[in-house]
Design a protein around this motif. Structure first.
Motif, PDB file in Angstrom:
ATOM      1  N   UNK A  10      26.239  31.031  81.336  1.00 62.87           N
ATOM      2  CA  UNK A  10      26.142  29.754  80.632  1.00 62.87           C
ATOM      3  C   UNK A  10      26.386  28.635  81.630  1.00 62.87           C
ATOM      4  N   UNK A  11      25.753  27.486  81.410  1.00 64.48           N
ATOM      5  CA  UNK A  11      25.832  26.373  82.359  1.00 64.48           C
ATOM      6  C   UNK A  11      26.415  25.134  81.708  1.00 64.48           C
ATOM      7  N   UNK A  12      27.344  24.492  82.421  1.00 67.49           N
ATOM      8  CA  UNK A  12      27.783  23.142  82.062  1.00 67.49           C
ATOM      9  C   UNK A  12      27.171  22.184  83.072  1.00 67.49           C
ATOM     10  N   UNK A  13      26.496  21.148  82.586  1.00 69.40           N
ATOM     11  CA  UNK A  13      25.877  20.145  83.460  1.00 69.40           C
ATOM     12  C   UNK A  13      26.701  18.869  83.399  1.00 69.40           C
ATOM     13  N   UNK A  23      16.939  22.194  84.418  1.00 68.90           N
ATOM     14  CA  UNK A  23      17.055  23.222  85.459  1.00 68.90           C
ATOM     15  C   UNK A  23      17.640  24.528  84.920  1.00 68.90           C
ATOM     16  N   UNK A  24      18.778  24.512  84.241  1.00 70.20           N
ATOM     17  CA  UNK A  24      19.260  25.788  83.699  1.00 70.20           C
ATOM     18  C   UNK A  24      18.367  26.322  82.588  1.00 70.20           C
ATOM     19  N   UNK A  25      17.840  25.432  81.742  1.00 73.62           N
ATOM     20  CA  UNK A  25      16.966  25.888  80.656  1.00 73.62           C
ATOM     21  C   UNK A  25      15.735  26.593  81.212  1.00 73.62           C
ATOM     22  N   UNK A  26      15.209  26.113  82.318  1.00 72.50           N
ATOM     23  CA  UNK A  26      13.987  26.673  82.890  1.00 72.50           C
ATOM     24  C   UNK A  26      14.154  28.119  83.326  1.00 72.50           C
ATOM     25  N   UNK A  27      15.389  28.531  83.665  1.00 67.94           N
ATOM     26  CA  UNK A  27      15.623  29.921  84.083  1.00 67.94           C
ATOM     27  C   UNK A  27      16.311  30.718  82.983  1.00 67.94           C
ATOM     28  N   UNK A  28      16.281  30.187  81.744  1.00 68.28           N
ATOM     29  CA  UNK A  28      16.745  30.939  80.596  1.00 68.28           C
ATOM     30  C   UNK A  28      18.237  30.993  80.406  1.00 68.28           C
ATOM     31  N   UNK A  29      18.950  29.939  80.857  1.00 71.95           N
ATOM     32  CA  UNK A  29      20.408  29.895  80.718  1.00 71.95           C
ATOM     33  C   UNK A  29      20.776  28.845  79.678  1.00 71.95           C
ATOM     34  N   UNK A  30      21.629  29.179  78.691  1.00 71.11           N
ATOM     35  CA  UNK A  30      22.041  28.186  77.696  1.00 71.11           C
ATOM     36  C   UNK A  30      22.831  27.057  78.349  1.00 71.11           C
ATOM     37  N   UNK A  31      22.694  25.849  77.798  1.00 75.11           N
ATOM     38  CA  UNK A  31      23.224  24.647  78.430  1.00 75.11           C
ATOM     39  C   UNK A  31      24.293  24.023  77.552  1.00 75.11           C
ATOM     40  N   UNK A  32      25.394  23.637  78.201  1.00 73.29           N
ATOM     41  CA  UNK A  32      26.465  22.873  77.554  1.00 73.29           C
ATOM     42  C   UNK A  32      26.645  21.596  78.341  1.00 73.29           C
ATOM     43  N   UNK A  33      26.907  20.501  77.648  1.00 67.83           N
ATOM     44  CA  UNK A  33      27.066  19.216  78.311  1.00 67.83           C
ATOM     45  C   UNK A  33      28.058  18.359  77.552  1.00 67.83           C
ATOM     46  N   UNK A  34      28.507  17.292  78.206  1.00 66.99           N
ATOM     47  CA  UNK A  34      29.341  16.306  77.551  1.00 66.99           C
ATOM     48  C   UNK A  34      28.495  15.298  76.800  1.00 66.99           C
ATOM     49  N   UNK A  35      29.115  14.230  76.276  1.00 64.56           N
ATOM     50  CA  UNK A  35      28.405  13.319  75.378  1.00 64.56           C
ATOM     51  C   UNK A  35      27.604  12.224  76.071  1.00 64.56           C
ATOM     52  N   UNK A  80      28.804  28.277  85.249  1.00 64.92           N
ATOM     53  CA  UNK A  80      28.560  27.336  86.335  1.00 64.92           C
ATOM     54  C   UNK A  80      28.855  25.924  85.860  1.00 64.92           C
ATOM     55  N   UNK A  81      29.554  25.170  86.708  1.00 63.25           N
ATOM     56  CA  UNK A  81      29.782  23.741  86.491  1.00 63.25           C
ATOM     57  C   UNK A  81      28.949  23.012  87.532  1.00 63.25           C
ATOM     58  N   UNK A  82      27.887  22.363  87.093  1.00 63.13           N
ATOM     59  CA  UNK A  82      26.888  21.822  88.014  1.00 63.13           C
ATOM     60  C   UNK A  82      26.871  20.303  87.999  1.00 63.13           C
ATOM     61  N   UNK A  83      26.656  19.722  89.170  1.00 63.08           N
ATOM     62  CA  UNK A  83      26.499  18.266  89.319  1.00 63.08           C
ATOM     63  C   UNK A  83      27.695  17.513  88.756  1.00 63.08           C
ATOM     64  N   UNK A  84      28.894  18.022  89.031  1.00 63.89           N
ATOM     65  CA  UNK A  84      30.102  17.362  88.536  1.00 63.89           C
ATOM     66  C   UNK A  84      30.479  16.176  89.408  1.00 63.89           C
ATOM     67  N   UNK A  85      31.129  15.206  88.780  1.00 67.65           N
ATOM     68  CA  UNK A  85      31.609  13.997  89.456  1.00 67.65           C
ATOM     69  C   UNK A  85      33.137  14.038  89.562  1.00 67.65           C
ATOM     70  N   UNK A  86      33.718  13.194  90.414  1.00 65.22           N
ATOM     71  CA  UNK A  86      35.165  13.280  90.657  1.00 65.22           C
ATOM     72  C   UNK A  86      36.028  13.224  89.402  1.00 65.22           C
ATOM     73  N   UNK A  87      35.692  12.352  88.453  1.00 65.57           N
ATOM     74  CA  UNK A  87      36.519  12.239  87.255  1.00 65.57           C
ATOM     75  C   UNK A  87      36.366  13.419  86.309  1.00 65.57           C
TER      76      UNK A  87
END
Length: 431
Positions: free
Chosen positions: A329-332, A346-358, A244-251
């Motif tokens: 797996x989730x990307x925020x 949000x993803x951590x609360x339902x037991x999903x590993x989280x990946x994010x940018x810097x 899942x790619x969540x809360x993404x912005x245009x760029x």
């Protein structure tokens, strides 16, 4: 006397500037309205004009948009549970925030938009609703709002308060005014010790500020409903892997497309759940996915993806938390683009590993805690995010370990709600 004169001078200059900028607010509403028609409605509220007659509203909570409404939900629910007959007003600034208020509480609370920070508009707002207390969520520091509350005898508390280092720098020009406005509030209940220190630097006194923790840890999850939704979702797609790619912005949209393309070279049947941050991008990201050559389903139109769909666009509001549980797996988002990140819990609360940018300046403490327990991977750019996602999609055991660590951290972090309620107890109007 000199301090009062300085305050009047600063307020006068600030208010004069806002009056000059009123035409800009009209332009902004029209411009946003072309993308999201709800911005063309209820303009009277934006300027503190209400058609109904004044009546007291004992408790007023201001939460700017969806994220802040969700963060305030444990507090609002607790206040409603303590006294179901208590009148409660929730204000937002965005239409999506307004929709979220209605989805969560319907007619149990009153809702209007908070007016722009014009003295006259704020005074009309306070005269109409006559709140007994104002609970302002996170980082909504509007000088005229705080001064007018003080002048009207309305105690205010900033709850779940956060202030990033960048935001602190951004207040540099207005710090003399903002510092004085901050000293009018009763308490500042911060998410972390770092936030507390920055509020003191901005002008709050040490006696005003208390580090009580983050209300996001106290959000209640309907585990039965989440599990049922995830089971239905999985039944429609079979044994495919999902990210899942969540809360993404245009760029960030081009990066999401590129990452999905690369991941599908290894897992040709990989499904992407894509949840843009803003509703005006729902149709746009669906079109981008179609142009990339993929078959696209959407929550609003098809309800569920099927075994042939490549991308599933989550184009509804209020369901993201549950759909995290459908992914491996989730990307925020808000983190590859320099936005400051979005809710990693949000993803951590339902037991999903989280990946994010810097770019995580708005969630430094949560990112630190998730990283400490091994529930978060941070990629320095889109390529690194891809690599983290690929590693996790290939390693079920690591996904399980990260997911369990995130879920445990979420459970252990509770307590901010009780501490916040204790902090505001003396100022809450009697039932």
């Amino acid at each position: 006397m000199r301090a009062d004169l300085t305050e009047r001078l600063l307020r006068g200059l600030y208010s004069a500037l806002l009056v000059v900028l009123v035409p800009v607010t009209v332009y902004h509403l029209i411009w946003r309205g072309f993308r999201q028609p709800a911005y063309l409605q209820r303009w009277n509220e934006r300027y503190g004009v209400y058609r109904s007659t004044p009546s007291p509203t004992p408790v007023w909570v201001h939460a700017v948009s969806v994220g802040e409404v969700n963060a305030a939900a444990p507090l609002i629910n607790a206040l409603l549970a303590r006294d179901p007959e208590r009148r409660l007003l929730v204000t937002t600034i965005t239409p999506t925030g307004s929709e979220r208020v209605r989805a969560l509480w319907g007619e149990r609370v009153e809702h209007v938009y908070l007016p722009y920070d014009l003295s006259g508009a704020v005074r009309r707002f306070l005269a109409r609703f006559q709140p007994g207390i104002g609970l302002i969520v996170e980082t909504e520091i509007w000088p005229n709002l705080l001064f007018c509350c003080r002048d009207a005898g309305v105690p205010t508390v900033i709850v779940n308060a956060r202030l990033s280092a960048r935001s602190l720098r951004g207040y540099r020009v207005l710090r003399p005014l903002v510092g004085r406005a901050l000293r009018t509030v009763r308490r500042v209940a911060t998410q972390s010790a770092d936030d507390a220190r920055r509020f003191v630097k901005l002008g709050a006194t040490r006696e005003q500020v208390a580090d009580v923790g983050n209300l996001k840890y106290d959000i209640t999850i309907d585990e039965g409903a989440v599990a049922a939704l995830a089971a239905t979702f999985r039944a429609t797609i079979g044994g495919r892997k999902v990210w899942i790619a969540a809360s993404t912005h245009p760029d960030e949209e081009a990066a999401v497309i590129a990452i999905h393309q690369r991941l599908r070279t290894r897992w040709p049947d990989l499904l992407l759940i894509w949840a843009p941050r803003h509703p005006e991008r729902f149709r746009g990201v669906a079109q981008l996915a179609v142009e990339a050559g993929w078959r696209v389903a959407t929550r609003a139109f098809t309800r569920w993806p099927d075994a042939s769909d490549d991308v599933f666009v989550l184009d509804t509001l209020g369901e993201l938390g549950a759909f995290f549980a459908c992914a491996d797996v989730a990307f925020v988002g808000g983190s590859l683009q320099d936005i400051g990140g979005h809710n990693l819990l949000e993803p951590a609360a339902v037991g999903v590993p989280v990946v994010t940018g810097p770019h995580l300046q708005n969630f430094v403490d949560i990112a630190r805690q998730l990283g400490r327990v091994g529930a978060l991977r941070i990629g320095e750019d889109a390529d690194a995010v891809h690599d983290h996602l690929a590693t996790l999609l290939a390693d079920a055991q690591t996904r399980t370990t990260m997911g369990e660590a995130g879920r445990a951290l979420f459970a252990e972090g509770r307590g901010a709600l009780a501490r916040t309620l204790a902090l505001i107890a003396d100022d809450l109007p009697a039932p």
